[in-house]
Design an enzyme around this catalytic site. Structure first.
Site, PDB file in Angstrom:
ATOM      1  N   SER A  78       0.806  -1.228   0.000  1.00 43.86           N
ATOM      2  CA  SER A  78       0.000   0.000   0.000  1.00 43.86           C
ATOM      3  C   SER A  78       0.834   1.271   0.000  1.00 43.86           C
ATOM      4  O   SER A  78       0.279   2.368   0.071  1.00 43.86           O
ATOM      5  CB  SER A  78      -0.900   0.042   1.239  1.00 43.86           C
ATOM      6  OG  SER A  78      -1.666  -1.119   1.339  1.00 43.86           O
ATOM      7  N   THR A 182      -1.632   3.605   4.582  1.00 41.67           N
ATOM      8  CA  THR A 182      -0.715   4.734   4.428  1.00 41.67           C
ATOM      9  C   THR A 182       0.291   4.661   5.551  1.00 41.67           C
ATOM     10  O   THR A 182      -0.081   4.314   6.673  1.00 41.67           O
ATOM     11  CB  THR A 182      -1.493   6.069   4.556  1.00 41.67           C
ATOM     12  OG1 THR A 182      -2.436   6.160   3.502  1.00 41.67           O
ATOM     13  CG2 THR A 182      -0.569   7.276   4.517  1.00 41.67           C
ATOM     14  N   THR A 200       1.628   6.935   0.325  1.00 37.11           N
ATOM     15  CA  THR A 200       0.717   5.826   0.043  1.00 37.11           C
ATOM     16  C   THR A 200       0.583   5.617  -1.460  1.00 37.11           C
ATOM     17  O   THR A 200       0.817   6.545  -2.251  1.00 37.11           O
ATOM     18  CB  THR A 200      -0.681   6.110   0.638  1.00 37.11           C
ATOM     19  OG1 THR A 200      -1.514   4.965   0.479  1.00 37.11           O
ATOM     20  CG2 THR A 200      -1.357   7.295  -0.050  1.00 37.11           C
ATOM     21  N   ARG A 210      -7.268   9.473  -9.440  1.00 32.16           N
ATOM     22  CA  ARG A 210      -7.852   9.692  -8.101  1.00 32.16           C
ATOM     23  C   ARG A 210      -6.750  10.093  -7.122  1.00 32.16           C
ATOM     24  O   ARG A 210      -5.704   9.469  -7.053  1.00 32.16           O
ATOM     25  CB  ARG A 210      -8.533   8.411  -7.628  1.00 32.16           C
ATOM     26  CG  ARG A 210      -9.144   8.505  -6.214  1.00 32.16           C
ATOM     27  CD  ARG A 210      -8.201   7.976  -5.156  1.00 32.16           C
ATOM     28  NE  ARG A 210      -8.851   7.850  -3.839  1.00 32.16           N
ATOM     29  CZ  ARG A 210      -8.200   7.545  -2.709  1.00 32.16           C
ATOM     30  NH1 ARG A 210      -6.897   7.358  -2.736  1.00 32.16           N
ATOM     31  NH2 ARG A 210      -8.840   7.445  -1.581  1.00 32.16           N
ATOM     32  N   THR A 233      -5.017   7.422   8.136  1.00 34.47           N
ATOM     33  CA  THR A 233      -5.025   6.322   7.199  1.00 34.47           C
ATOM     34  C   THR A 233      -6.466   5.850   7.052  1.00 34.47           C
ATOM     35  O   THR A 233      -7.293   6.109   7.919  1.00 34.47           O
ATOM     36  CB  THR A 233      -4.080   5.190   7.644  1.00 34.47           C
ATOM     37  OG1 THR A 233      -4.075   4.156   6.652  1.00 34.47           O
ATOM     38  CG2 THR A 233      -4.488   4.598   8.972  1.00 34.47           C
ATOM     39  N   GLY A 234      -6.733   5.170   5.959  1.00 32.63           N
ATOM     40  CA  GLY A 234      -8.101   4.727   5.727  1.00 32.63           C
ATOM     41  C   GLY A 234      -8.646   5.328   4.451  1.00 32.63           C
ATOM     42  O   GLY A 234      -7.891   5.848   3.626  1.00 32.63           O
ATOM     43  N   GLY A 236      -9.606   7.649   2.006  1.00 34.49           N
ATOM     44  CA  GLY A 236      -9.274   9.059   1.914  1.00 34.49           C
ATOM     45  C   GLY A 236     -10.481   9.951   1.721  1.00 34.49           C
ATOM     46  O   GLY A 236     -10.536  11.066   2.248  1.00 34.49           O
TER      47      GLY A 236
HETATM   48  N1  ASP Z   1      -5.742   7.159   2.908  1.00 31.92           N
HETATM   49  C1  ASP Z   1      -5.266   6.424   1.762  1.00 31.92           C
HETATM   50  C2  ASP Z   1      -6.015   6.880   0.561  1.00 31.92           C
HETATM   51  O1  ASP Z   1      -7.212   7.060   0.644  1.00 31.92           O
HETATM   52  C3  ASP Z   1      -5.372   4.956   1.897  1.00 31.92           C
HETATM   53  C4  ASP Z   1      -5.190   4.384   3.265  1.00 31.92           C
HETATM   54  O2  ASP Z   1      -4.515   4.949   4.111  1.00 31.92           O
HETATM   55  O3  ASP Z   1      -5.741   3.305   3.576  1.00 31.92           O
HETATM   56  O4  ASP Z   1      -5.425   7.022  -0.480  1.00 31.92           O
END
Ligand code: ASP
Length: 321
Positions: A78, A182, A200, A210, A233-234, A236
């Site tokens: 990732s 991330t 990330t 995107r 993280t997560g 976005g």
């Molecule tokens: N936040 C990142 C994104 O949306 C992905 C992640 O951290 O899981 O690109």
């Protein structure tokens, strides 16, 4: 008189309350500089690399760059060029960096084929009058700065075939290394200055072009040298619509601890979002006093490193369930 049933109910309530009371933890201590906090278990190796940079005399900013470069080189699915590809079968990377002193920032988005997006972000900050570069122009700048380019066309994780072969359908709300993550890494230096960064490859299978929260200041990362720093993280899209890390820092400014501030932002987002149970977001934060914390809508392991201590800690999904 208290019946047995009432007693048991009361005991259960007390037990539940006890588990919710934050333990007087290391997070309450303030004697742990330099302090490095980052997202996910893979952050531990990054933190330790950052600590080495600090111990070698580097600044918090140097620590951030060194730590995140470690993750970008680690084969992570990732982060960096080993990250899972977009829907068209190639990687587009996002990163940003902030330095507390001077409130400086640099960012890149949609960067292709460059080994260390975090270093390109730092160069945008230090060598251009701008904050953010995107796409081919970010790549051109990286190359002009001597940044290493890697041909990833043969990388198994970057081929459309590999992507098509994936057995598991990605569920975007699963926040884990199988689909997106991330490295967000925060450093409080021994001198009390702050820096942070994140890097990330974004959501696996995202639309080409995107851009997620990670390179967006105040969304994936925010550093205020007077108050603290926060990283995300997560998913976005569920972070950037709320300027989440800016808000975490603002809640800390108003007196919240790092953990409380992360929780308050989740509360805020849940209260506004049309899909409050499908957010898939997690945060880490440190404050100027050397306290740290985290919260996530899923169970969230994160890495904490300071002199004599380097561990992966974990918070339960918030609100806990
Ligand atoms: N936040 C990142 C994104 O949306 C992905 C992640 O951290 O899981 O690109």
């Amino acid at each position: 008189m208290t019946s047995r049933r009432t007693f048991l109910q009361q005991s259960a309530a007390v037990a539940a309350a006890i588990t919710l009371i934050p333990r007087p933890s290391r997070a309450m201590s303030t004697d742990k500089r330099p302090l490095i906090v980052s997202t996910w278990p893979f952050g531990k190796a990054a933190n330790e690399q950052a600590m080495k940079a600090l111990q070698a005399g580097g600044s918090p900013l140097d620590g951030v760059e060194a730590g995140i470069r470690q993750t970008e080189d680690s084969g992570n699915l990732s982060v960096g060029l080993s990250g899972k590809p977009n829907a068209a079968g190639f990687g587009q990377l996002d990163a940003c960096i902030m330095n507390g002193p001077g409130h400086q920032a640099g960012s890149v988005a949609g960067l292709e084929g460059i080994r260390h997006p975090i270093s390109v972000a730092r160069r945008v900050m230090e060598r251009t009058p701008h904050v953010m570069l995107v796409g081919q122009s970010a790549r051109d700048f990286a190359l002009s700065e001597g940044q290493e380019s890697i041909d990833t066309s043969n990388h198994p994780a970057l081929s459309a075939k590999w992507w098509a072969q994936q057995e598991r359908q990605v569920r975007p709300t699963d926040v884990n290394a199988d689909n997106h993550d991330t490295i967000a890494l925060l450093v409080l230096g021994a001198d009390g200055t702050l820096a942070g960064g994140c890097s990330t490859s974004g959501l696996a299978g995202k639309m080409p072009g995107r851009v997620g929260d990670s390179p967006i200041l105040g969304s994936g990362l925010y550093v205020d040298n007077q108050v603290g720093a926060a990283g995300a993280t997560g998913i976005g899209e569920n972070v950037m619509r709320y300027c989440a890390t800016f808000l975490i820092v603002e809640f800390m400014r108003q007196g919240a601890t790092p953990t409380e501030a992360c929780q308050q932002v989740i509360d805020r987002i849940r209260s506004l979002d049309p899909k409050p149970n499908e957010l898939g977001i997690c945060f880490v934060a440190v404050d100027k006093q050397g306290r740290y914390g985290a919260a996530g809508t899923t169970e969230f392991p994160y890495a904490v490193t300071y002199p004599g201590y380097s561990e992966v800690e974990k918070v339960a999904a918030y609100p806990g369930n």
